[in-house]
Each structure stands twice: as C-alpha cells, then as structure tokens.
Design a protein around this motif. Structure first.
Motif: not given
Ligand code: ADP
Length: 462
Positions: A305-310, A325-327, A362-368, A378-382
């Motif tokens: 789902f998050i892959h698709h949104i990003v 970035h997406l992790h 940069e914007i980094t999205v992390r799913v842990r 879910v973290e969204i860092t800018d």
C-alpha cells in the motif's frame, strides 16, 4: 427527615442518648444498692444498744407484757430507726411490723437476722431488725429523701447532657454536610454555565477529595467550553475567507470588472473545492469525536500500500527537486484498516513534508514492523526547517498553524494533522512527531498489525 444532616443528627443523638441512659441506669442502680447496704449496716451497728434496752425491760418487768407500747414509743422518738420485730424465746412474734403479725412464727428467711436477748444467761426472746425493703420498699424517711435527691440530680444531669448532645449532633451533622451543599450549589451554577465557579478544598480528607474532583471536572468543562468556543470562531473564520473571495469575485464578474471566462471560473472553482474540503474535514473530525467515523475495514498489506502511494508521490516530489526514499520490511505487513482513510493519513503527512522541504531536500518513508509487540510503525522524515520545541505539542491541534500569517493559498486548512490523529486513533494507533529545528522533522504513527501480535493499545510503542 430526608436531609442527610437530619439523619446524621438523629443517629448521633440516638447513640449518645442510649449511652447516657445506660450509664444513668447503672449509676442509679448502683447508688441505690450501695446506699441501702450502707443504711442497713449503720442500723445494725445500733443493735447491741437496743437489745440491751429490751433485756433491761424484761429484767425489770419479768415479762414481755406492755413491750409493744415501749417499742412504739421508741419508734416515735427515732422515726428513722429500723423496724424492730420482737419474738419470744420460741420464735413466736410478740411485736410485729408490716405483714409480720403478733402470734405468727418468724419466717425462716429472717432467722439468721435475729439477735438473742439474754437475762441472766437465759434467752428470753429475740430481736430482729428488718433491713430496709423487708417490710416495705421504702427506706427511712431521711435516707429516702437523700436517695430521691441523688436520683433527681442524676436525671436532671441526663436531660441536660441529652439536650447538649442533640444540639452538638445537629451542629456536627450540619458541619459535616456543609461541603456537600457547597458542591450541590456549585453544580447548579455549573449547569447555568458559570464555569469559573469552584468549591473550597478544605476540611477532612474525603471532603477535600470530593471538592478536588469537582473542581477538576469544572476546570475540564471550562477548558472544553473555551475550546468549543474557539473552534466555532475558527470554523466561522475559515469558512468566511473562501466565501468572501468567491463573493467578491462573482460580484466583480457581475459588475464587469473581471471577464467571465474559463480562467476566472477555474479560480472560483478552486475556492469552492477548498471550501468543500474544509467542510468534509470538519465533518470527519466531528464524526471521529463522536466515535462514529465510518471505517470500511479490510485486510491491507501496508507494505504494498505504501509502495503504491510513494510511487504516485514521486512525480510531485521530483517536480520540486526532492528525492523520496522508501524502506520497508522484505515481506508483506498485514493490517486491518480502511484503505481510503489510510491513504488520507499518508497524503496529509507526505504533502506537509513536501510543502516544508526545500528543493534539493529529501523525504524518507520507513515502515518498521515489530511482530512480537504487534505494532507497525510508519515514519515520514523530511529535511525541512523543523518545528520549534514550543510548537511541537500543538501541531496536531485543529486550526493550529506554525505561521499564523500563512495564507490558505500557501498552505492547508490547519486541519490536516488533526485529521491524521483522529484517523490513526480510529484505527487503534498513535501519532507523534520529533523534530530538530534546522534539520527536519519526523512524523510517525503506529497501527496494530500482525496476527500473532499481543496488542496493548494503551501502550503502543513511541
Ligand atoms: P496546515 O498544513 O494546513 O497548516 P496541518 O495540521 O497539516 O495544517 O499542520 C499544522 C502545522 O504543523 C503547520 O502549519 C506547520 O506549521 C506544522 N507542520 C506540519 N508538518 C510539518 C513539517 N513536515 N515540517 C515543519 N512543520 C510542519
């Protein structure tokens, strides 16, 4: 009698009255008995002297004839002396008293009391001093008067103490229940919307606890009332701005100031869309507040789902020269949620990040995922300007904006993060933000996940 203070007074007074009565009865009884024993013993002490007089009479007269007259005369001289019964040597009564008549035999019960009268070593008769109460219940007159005085004083004291106890009980009960009356008055004032009113927090611990709880409630109500007023004012303000723009533009078109063409209409259409979004957001928040936000839950693979949104977001970011970035974990992360609402959460946070990140950032999205605790984070860092620490507690508040001068055109409605919080909480998760001014911000949210997870919604990991 329906008043608490009246019932308390009655209970106090009853307990005190019963106690006093019991003590009074005991004292009365003890005094009576002790006094009768005292009188009897005093009278007995006079016995030898009297028997001596009787022996003298017999010695002089050689017979008991006429002794009745002698005894009666003696009784008149000593009215408080004990009742005397005289028997002959065989125990037959010569001079009686009360029910003991001459000629009868002395009842066996009285035999231990008799004292022999001797003349020249020969027993010529017996004298029996009847202890008080044997012949009648009455004591000799003087002694009886003393006992009556003592009794009267005792009962007067009982009455005075009882009266005092009743007054004291009423005063105590009124004092104890006074804070309750104060709380009742304050509650009525609260009902009349006088939210500033408080009750004094003094008195015994329990009363202080009630007063404190009441004051806390009043404070919470006052705060909520103020927040509601503020919210209403904010809503009116937010709705008025686009409406004013639309009205002014339409007026200008009607007056021929602006041409009625596609570009002008498109501008107005944008305003109407903004207005619509504002109303929708407010409705969502109101529904979430009431716990009635409709969620069409289904199993969602949050990773996909998050892959698709990003993916869809990449384009807008690239246009501003921002890299994304997406992790994510290497496997699917299943959660239960409403995909539309989850999309809304991600869009609001990502759009904020995009809006605040300068070109080249940069914007980094992390799913842990934490399977053992059952949460996904879910973290969204800018790499934007960050948020000053004093602003951090407010960013999720309704209509709160970091820069109050910022216009709607430059930003959102001030409801974006409030909606995020409501939606995440409706999914059973939590939200938060950390930020280092000058370096950027990290917005995070957690959601319950993983079939084997042990959820403790009160302690979602931060
Ligand atoms: P809006 O963006 O419409 O003003 P939001 O509720 O989305 O309302 O955000 C509230 C405020 O939080 C913003 O006005 C902004 O000051 C601050 N904020 C939100 N996201 C960020 C971010 N990524 N970086 C810095 N500040 C942010």
């Amino acid at each position: 009698m329906n008043h608490l203070w009246a019932r308390l007074s009655l209970a106090f007074a009853l307990v005190i009255a019963l106690g006093i009565l019991a003590v009074a009865l005991l004292i009365n009884r003890a005094t009576d008995t002790a006094f009768r024993v005292y009188v009897r013993d005093t009278l007995r002490a006079a016995l030898p002297r009297v028997t001596e007089e009787l022996a003298e009479y017999y010695r002089t007269h050689g017979t008991w004839a006429g002794i009745g007259q002698f005894i009666n005369q003696r009784r008149r001289q000593h009215p408080s002396a004990p009742r005397l019964v005289l028997t002959d040597a065989n125990g037959r009564i010569i001079v009686g008293a009360g029910r003991l008549r001459p000629g009868q035999r002395l009842p066996p019960a009285l035999r231990p009391l008799r004292v022999p009268i001797r003349v020249d070593e020969e027993v010529v008769g017996y004298a029996v001093f009847l202890p008080p109460g044997t012949v009648g219940p009455r004591l000799p007159a003087l002694e009886q008067a003393f006992l009556t005085t003592v009794r009267n004083m005792l009962w007067t004291a009982v009455l005075v103490v009882l009266l005092g106890a009743v007054l004291l009980s009423v005063a105590t009960a009124r004092y104890v229940t006074a804070p309750l009356r104060q709380v009742a008055t304050a509650a009525r004032r609260l009902a009349r919307r006088e939210f500033h009113h408080r009750v004094p927090e003094k008195g015994p611990a329990e009363v202080v606890a009630v007063a404190r709880a009441f004051n806390e409630m009043a404070t919470a109500l006052e705060r909520s009332e103020n927040a509601q007023r503020q919210l209403l004012a904010d809503i009116a303000h937010e709705l008025r701005t686009p409406l004013t723009v639309i009205q002014a533009n339409l007026q200008a078109m009607l007056d021929g100031v602006y041409p009625i063409n596609g570009r002008e209409v498109a501008r107005l259409y944008d305003e109407v869309r903004l207005l619509h979004r504002l109303v929708e957001d407010l409705r969502d928040l109101a529904l979430a507040d009431m716990g009635r936000l409709p969620l069409h839950r289904q199993t969602v693979d949050l990773r996909a789902f998050i892959h698709h949104i990003v993916d869809t977001f990449h384009l807008a970011a690239a246009a501003q020269d921002i890299r994304v970035h997406l992790h994510t974990p290497p496997h699917p992360v299943h959660i239960t949620g409403d995909p539309d609402r989850l999309g809304q959460i991600m869009h609001n946070v990502l759009n904020n990040a995009l809006r605040h990140t300068p070109p080249g950032g940069e914007i980094t999205v992390r799913v842990r995922e934490d399977r053992s605790s059952g949460w996904v984070r879910v973290e969204i860092t800018d790499t934007g300007p960050g948020i000053p620490p004093e602003h951090l507690p407010h960013v999720f508040d309704r209509f709160w904006r970091g820069d109050p001068a910022r216009t709607r055109e430059a930003g959102g409605t001030g409801l974006g993060l409030a909606i995020v919080r409501s939606l995440v909480e409706a999914h059973g998760g939590q939200v938060g933000v950390t930020s280092t001014p000058g370096r950027g911000s990290t917005f995070w949210f957690t959601l319950p996940c993983c079939p084997n997870g042990h959820h403790d919604e009160q302690r979602a990991p931060h």
